[in-house]
Design a protein around this motif. Structure first.
Motif, PDB file in Angstrom:
ATOM      1  N   ARG A  84       0.842  -1.186   0.000  1.00  0.00           N
ATOM      2  CA  ARG A  84       0.000   0.000   0.000  1.00  0.00           C
ATOM      3  C   ARG A  84       0.882   1.242   0.000  1.00  0.00           C
ATOM      4  NH1 ARG A  84      -4.917   0.283   0.646  1.00  0.00           N
ATOM      5  NH2 ARG A  84      -5.104  -1.710   1.716  1.00  0.00           N
ATOM      6  N   GLY A  85       0.489   2.230  -0.812  1.00  0.00           N
ATOM      7  CA  GLY A  85       1.228   3.478  -0.867  1.00  0.00           C
ATOM      8  C   GLY A  85       1.243   4.055  -2.266  1.00  0.00           C
ATOM      9  N   GLY A  86       1.947   5.146  -2.438  1.00  0.00           N
ATOM     10  CA  GLY A  86       2.068   5.764  -3.747  1.00  0.00           C
ATOM     11  C   GLY A  86       0.771   6.412  -4.205  1.00  0.00           C
ATOM     12  N   GLN A  87       0.740   6.775  -5.469  1.00  0.00           N
ATOM     13  CA  GLN A  87      -0.454   7.416  -5.986  1.00  0.00           C
ATOM     14  C   GLN A  87      -0.741   6.973  -7.410  1.00  0.00           C
ATOM     15  OE1 GLN A  87       0.555  11.635  -5.787  1.00  0.00           O
ATOM     16  NE2 GLN A  87       0.824  11.713  -8.002  1.00  0.00           N
ATOM     17  N   LEU A  88      -1.994   7.099  -7.780  1.00  0.00           N
ATOM     18  CA  LEU A  88      -2.461   6.796  -9.128  1.00  0.00           C
ATOM     19  C   LEU A  88      -3.131   8.051  -9.662  1.00  0.00           C
ATOM     20  CD1 LEU A  88      -3.265   4.761 -11.433  1.00  0.00           C
ATOM     21  CD2 LEU A  88      -5.387   4.385 -10.132  1.00  0.00           C
ATOM     22  N   THR A  89      -2.720   8.481 -10.853  1.00  0.00           N
ATOM     23  CA  THR A  89      -3.313   9.664 -11.471  1.00  0.00           C
ATOM     24  C   THR A  89      -4.037   9.256 -12.739  1.00  0.00           C
ATOM     25  OG1 THR A  89      -1.520  11.062 -10.614  1.00  0.00           O
ATOM     26  CG2 THR A  89      -2.884  11.984 -12.370  1.00  0.00           C
ATOM     27  N   LEU A  90      -5.312   9.621 -12.816  1.00  0.00           N
ATOM     28  CA  LEU A  90      -6.160   9.285 -13.948  1.00  0.00           C
ATOM     29  C   LEU A  90      -6.629  10.567 -14.634  1.00  0.00           C
ATOM     30  CD1 LEU A  90      -8.321   6.505 -12.250  1.00  0.00           C
ATOM     31  CD2 LEU A  90      -6.341   6.178 -13.728  1.00  0.00           C
ATOM     32  N   ALA A  91      -7.180  10.397 -15.828  1.00  0.00           N
ATOM     33  CA  ALA A  91      -7.627  11.552 -16.614  1.00  0.00           C
ATOM     34  C   ALA A  91      -9.104  11.438 -16.928  1.00  0.00           C
ATOM     35  CB  ALA A  91      -6.826  11.644 -17.910  1.00  0.00           C
ATOM     36  N   PHE A 102      -0.343  11.847 -16.411  1.00  0.00           N
ATOM     37  CA  PHE A 102      -1.150  10.880 -15.676  1.00  0.00           C
ATOM     38  C   PHE A 102      -0.699   9.467 -16.033  1.00  0.00           C
ATOM     39  CE2 PHE A 102      -3.556  12.004 -19.487  1.00  0.00           C
ATOM     40  CZ  PHE A 102      -4.004  10.786 -19.979  1.00  0.00           C
ATOM     41  N   ASP A 103      -1.264   8.467 -15.336  1.00  0.00           N
ATOM     42  CA  ASP A 103      -0.669   7.125 -15.317  1.00  0.00           C
ATOM     43  C   ASP A 103      -1.391   6.058 -16.122  1.00  0.00           C
ATOM     44  OD1 ASP A 103       1.258   8.013 -13.440  1.00  0.00           O
ATOM     45  OD2 ASP A 103      -0.192   7.720 -11.814  1.00  0.00           O
ATOM     46  N   PHE A 104      -2.664   6.246 -16.403  1.00  0.00           N
ATOM     47  CA  PHE A 104      -3.441   5.135 -16.969  1.00  0.00           C
ATOM     48  C   PHE A 104      -4.575   5.683 -17.805  1.00  0.00           C
ATOM     49  CE2 PHE A 104      -6.994   2.209 -17.010  1.00  0.00           C
ATOM     50  CZ  PHE A 104      -6.418   0.960 -17.208  1.00  0.00           C
ATOM     51  N   VAL A 105      -4.841   5.010 -18.931  1.00  0.00           N
ATOM     52  CA  VAL A 105      -6.022   5.334 -19.721  1.00  0.00           C
ATOM     53  C   VAL A 105      -6.442   4.075 -20.477  1.00  0.00           C
ATOM     54  CG1 VAL A 105      -4.797   6.063 -21.825  1.00  0.00           C
ATOM     55  CG2 VAL A 105      -7.041   7.035 -21.297  1.00  0.00           C
ATOM     56  N   GLU A 124       8.566   3.665 -20.652  1.00  0.00           N
ATOM     57  CA  GLU A 124       7.910   4.296 -19.507  1.00  0.00           C
ATOM     58  C   GLU A 124       6.397   4.136 -19.596  1.00  0.00           C
ATOM     59  OE1 GLU A 124       7.216   8.734 -17.542  1.00  0.00           O
ATOM     60  OE2 GLU A 124       8.861   8.425 -18.958  1.00  0.00           O
ATOM     61  N   LEU A 125       5.866   4.276 -20.810  1.00  0.00           N
ATOM     62  CA  LEU A 125       4.445   4.052 -21.051  1.00  0.00           C
ATOM     63  C   LEU A 125       4.273   2.780 -21.860  1.00  0.00           C
ATOM     64  CD1 LEU A 125       3.226   7.673 -21.902  1.00  0.00           C
ATOM     65  CD2 LEU A 125       2.874   6.404 -19.769  1.00  0.00           C
ATOM     66  N   ILE A 126       3.358   1.918 -21.414  1.00  0.00           N
ATOM     67  CA  ILE A 126       3.165   0.599 -22.018  1.00  0.00           C
ATOM     68  C   ILE A 126       1.749   0.498 -22.567  1.00  0.00           C
ATOM     69  CG2 ILE A 126       3.075  -1.880 -21.564  1.00  0.00           C
ATOM     70  CD1 ILE A 126       5.154  -1.393 -19.335  1.00  0.00           C
ATOM     71  N   LYS A 127       1.630   0.012 -23.787  1.00  0.00           N
ATOM     72  CA  LYS A 127       0.330  -0.258 -24.409  1.00  0.00           C
ATOM     73  C   LYS A 127       0.078  -1.763 -24.360  1.00  0.00           C
ATOM     74  CE  LYS A 127      -0.438   1.826 -28.390  1.00  0.00           C
ATOM     75  NZ  LYS A 127      -0.208   2.315 -29.772  1.00  0.00           N
ATOM     76  N   ILE A 157      -3.261   1.796 -21.642  1.00  0.00           N
ATOM     77  CA  ILE A 157      -1.928   2.384 -21.626  1.00  0.00           C
ATOM     78  C   ILE A 157      -1.640   2.767 -20.184  1.00  0.00           C
ATOM     79  CG2 ILE A 157      -0.487   4.280 -22.466  1.00  0.00           C
ATOM     80  CD1 ILE A 157      -2.417   4.427 -24.884  1.00  0.00           C
ATOM     81  N   TYR A 158      -0.465   2.402 -19.685  1.00  0.00           N
ATOM     82  CA  TYR A 158      -0.172   2.683 -18.281  1.00  0.00           C
ATOM     83  C   TYR A 158       1.315   2.920 -18.077  1.00  0.00           C
ATOM     84  CZ  TYR A 158       1.106  -2.295 -18.253  1.00  0.00           C
ATOM     85  OH  TYR A 158       1.672  -3.522 -18.533  1.00  0.00           O
ATOM     86  N   ASN A 159       1.619   3.617 -16.998  1.00  0.00           N
ATOM     87  CA  ASN A 159       2.998   3.869 -16.598  1.00  0.00           C
ATOM     88  C   ASN A 159       3.624   2.575 -16.099  1.00  0.00           C
ATOM     89  OD1 ASN A 159       5.275   4.679 -14.692  1.00  0.00           O
ATOM     90  ND2 ASN A 159       4.709   6.671 -15.541  1.00  0.00           N
ATOM     91  N   GLN A 160       4.857   2.331 -16.488  1.00  0.00           N
ATOM     92  CA  GLN A 160       5.516   1.068 -16.169  1.00  0.00           C
ATOM     93  C   GLN A 160       5.661   0.820 -14.672  1.00  0.00           C
ATOM     94  OE1 GLN A 160       8.874   0.847 -14.848  1.00  0.00           O
ATOM     95  NE2 GLN A 160       8.989   3.076 -14.601  1.00  0.00           N
ATOM     96  N   ARG A 161       5.532   1.852 -13.841  1.00  0.00           N
ATOM     97  CA  ARG A 161       5.650   1.622 -12.388  1.00  0.00           C
ATOM     98  C   ARG A 161       4.394   0.988 -11.797  1.00  0.00           C
ATOM     99  NH1 ARG A 161       2.842   5.211  -9.415  1.00  0.00           N
ATOM    100  NH2 ARG A 161       2.104   7.095 -10.468  1.00  0.00           N
ATOM    101  N   LEU A 162       3.303   0.940 -12.555  1.00  0.00           N
ATOM    102  CA  LEU A 162       2.075   0.312 -12.064  1.00  0.00           C
ATOM    103  C   LEU A 162       2.128  -1.189 -12.298  1.00  0.00           C
ATOM    104  CD1 LEU A 162      -0.672   2.795 -13.333  1.00  0.00           C
ATOM    105  CD2 LEU A 162       0.551   2.803 -11.151  1.00  0.00           C
TER     106      LEU A 162
END
Length: 631
Positions: free
Chosen positions: A58-65, A286-289, A310-313, A581-586
């Protein structure tokens, strides 16, 4: 309504249990979960869902659009009629009595309820509220709070969407402080699922500091008093909202919540339009769409962040039963009551061209109102289906009793030319002939069809319009904004429009809302097309009343044949994958769910992979798209 996920905890004393049981009718069985048919996958003592990782950090943050034409919000009440609610409220702050699991087609497990008791005749359901359940202000959740939520959402002056959704619940009765019973207007296995989807909130929501109660429909930016895992940390109506995880969240250690809601902060950013949002993603804002629009998927999601990984499809499969969608005519107008006219319009759609040129061949054309499920009719009707259909033979197209209709195609040996020729033949049979390039009846009147269009260009609609005009149809294009378009539809003032039913795991109730005869002439009803058919009404009722998987499939197959052969709408498209599409840290569990929305999945079951622990998916994708396949 979307549910959330949690396990039942049945830890009451024997005496308390006996009191509870004495209040309930008949021989109904209390349980930790309810399946439409058969038994739930997970037993009462299960520890977590298979697609959740109990070791997720648990921790960190998720940013959505969020893309919004108004690029703002003005309330924290997602249930009232007026105003625009902030994003994320339903998913993060409000919980329901029960929730669907994501790897069973129709099974609900308890969340706020820890026991579910469905009456043997399926005319009522009783819930016992988990004594651990707490609102964000620390108050215990009681049966009276549940009744208050139900009464508020079904108030005649409230949002008609919720009144309609819960319309088949006749009453809610508080049996004791922790127990409530819902009685239904009809018997049905689906109705306990509807009752279980009730979002619950406190009567103290909307009470001012001076103790004065604000009318529910007037609640604006007062923070909800609800039971969900997040609280509002800050909000700016013009830019976005930030939620923070509630460390006192009541269900954090319950099985259906184990491994879920792992981010300390969830941020929603608002963007005025799609192109701005795409640019923001490429910039790392942002991190995910999730985006099924192929013209963006193939050609706009590019750049250095995709190239360096960094961004993965990814293209990820699902088994969601797709909601039927397509293009429909208004049956209240005489020229559309001829089935040959409706069928001719179907032949004017060149799905294959649009799918190839615009959608990268990713879409599938529906052949059924139950696509991607065992309920879809195929081939010739069975003897059991014929027994259901026979009483309506005189009222139905004769084709219903033959092979299932296959949607027109332009794949060789068929062609668009052949399909348009067939369309003209059907129009001619209906009394409309192409004279000097215009379809006319025997009086010389042209076949005029009004279509509503937005100001934004639509390449696939332009392709449809072109083929309609080739047939000689005179198109009148009415440019309208969203509110105007909704008003026209509410009052059935249209000729030709797009229709999309809501996705629903139990599709019978959704079909009833959209096709029952009783609502055909009721302004504002969901029977926008104007279907009036005794056969459709009765067969939908048989779907709702099915008492086994076998009887459900027979009734659905018969209904499917009637709906498809009646050509009430021209079926359009559906997908069997999510495009994310998401940031590789997720990171996430390697165990995929089956029935799920991509945003609910990332919110509930992903985590920040830069934190220690947790089992991660290592897909090694750099500069290209990964495509996962279902087991």
């Amino acid at each position: 309504m979307q549910g959330h996920f949690m396990k039942f905890s049945i830890t009451r004393t024997l005496a308390a249990s006996l009191v509870f049981l004495s209040l309930l009718p008949g021989d109904a069985m209390a349980d930790h979960a309810v399946a439409q048919f058969g038994q739930p996958k997970y037993p009462a003592d299960f520890q977590h869902f298979d697609y959740a990782d109990p070791n997720a950090p648990r921790g960190g943050q998720l940013t959505l659009a969020v893309t919004s034409q108004n690029s703002s919000f003005d309330k924290f009440n997602p249930f009232s009629l007026k105003g625009k609610a902030a994003p994320g409220l339903v998913e993060l702050m409000f919980e329901t009595l029960t929730i669907y699991s994501l790897d069973e087609i129709n099974t609900q497990y308890g969340l706020l309820a820890d026991d579910i008791r469905v009456a043997p005749d399926f005319k009522s359901v009783t819930f016992h509220i988990n004594p651990k359940a707490r609102f964000s202000n620390g108050d215990a959740v009681t049966a009276r709070d549940v009744k208050y939520s139900f009464t508020t959402l079904t108030n005649p002056k409230g949002n008609p969407r919720f009144k309609s959704y819960f319309s088949e619940i006749d009453s809610a009765t508080v049996l004791d402080p922790q127990t409530i019973r819902f009685d239904f207007k009809r018997k049905g296995r689906d109705l306990s699922f509807i009752a279980g989807s009730l979002p619950v909130f406190s009567p103290k929501w909307g009470v001012d500091a001076d103790g004065k109660k604000v009318l529910f429909g007037k609640i604006g930016l007062q923070e909800p008093v609800a039971t969900g895992p997040y609280l509002i940390e800050k909000a700016n109506s013009g830019s976005g909202i930030t939620y923070r995880y509630n460390p006192e969240y009541w269900a954090k250690d319950i099985a259906v919540r184990r491994g879920s809601y792992n981010f300390d902060h969830v941020i929603f950013k608002l963007y005025k339009d799609k192109d701005t949002q795409v640019s923001a993603l490429r910039a790392g804002d942002f991190d995910f769409v999730s985006d099924p629009q192929m013209r963006y998927w193939c050609c706009q999601y590019i750049g250095k962040r995709f190239d360096n990984g960094e961004l993965i499809k990814e293209v990820i499969p699902h088994k969601n039963p797709p909601a039927i969608n397509g293009y429909a005519v208004n049956l209240r107008h005489a020229r559309f009551q001829d089935i040959r006219v409706r069928k001719a319009l179907n032949y004017a759609m060149d799905f294959e061209w649009m799918n190839q040129k615009i959608f990268a061949n990713e879409f599938i054309r529906p052949q059924s109102y139950f696509s991607n499920t065992p309920l879809a009719a195929r081939g010739l009707p069975s003897e059991a289906e014929l027994r259901l259909l026979e009483p309506y033979r005189a009222e139905l197209p004769p084709e219903v009793f033959g092979p299932m209709f296959i949607q027109p195609t332009t794949k060789s040996p068929s062609s668009l030319r052949a399909n348009l020729t067939r369309a003209l033949e059907l129009f001619a049979e209906a009394g409309w002939h192409n004279r000097d390039g215009v379809l006319r009846n025997d009086k010389g009147e042209p076949f005029v069809m009004e279509v509503s269009v937005s100001r934004a260009p639509s390449p696939f609609m332009d392709a449809i319009y072109l083929n309609l005009e080739k047939l000689g149809i005179v198109l009148k294009k009415r440019v309208s904004d969203g509110p105007t378009g909704r008003s026209l539809m509410k009052n059935f003032k249209y000729d030709y429009t797009s229709i999309s039913l809501r996705e629903n795991r139990m599709q019978g109730a959704e079909l009833w809302r959209n096709f029952n005869s009783r609502d055909a002439d009721v302004p504002g009803s969901e029977n926008v097309i104007g279907v009036k058919s005794r056969a459709v009404d009765d067969l939908i009722q048989k779907v709702l009343d099915a008492d086994s998987q076998e009887s459900l499939e027979v009734a659905a197959h018969a209904l499917d044949r009637v709906l498809i052969h009646s050509h009430y709408l021209t079926p359009w498209r559906y997908l069997v994958n999510h495009y994310i599409i998401y940031n590789q840290r997720l990171h996430r569990s390697p165990n995929l769910p089956m029935y799920y929305g991509p945003q609910e999945w990332v919110l509930a079951y992903w985590w920040d992979g830069t934190l220690k622990d947790g089992k991660t998916v290592k897909n090694g994708v750099t500069g290209k798209t990964a495509r996962l396949t279902a087991d």
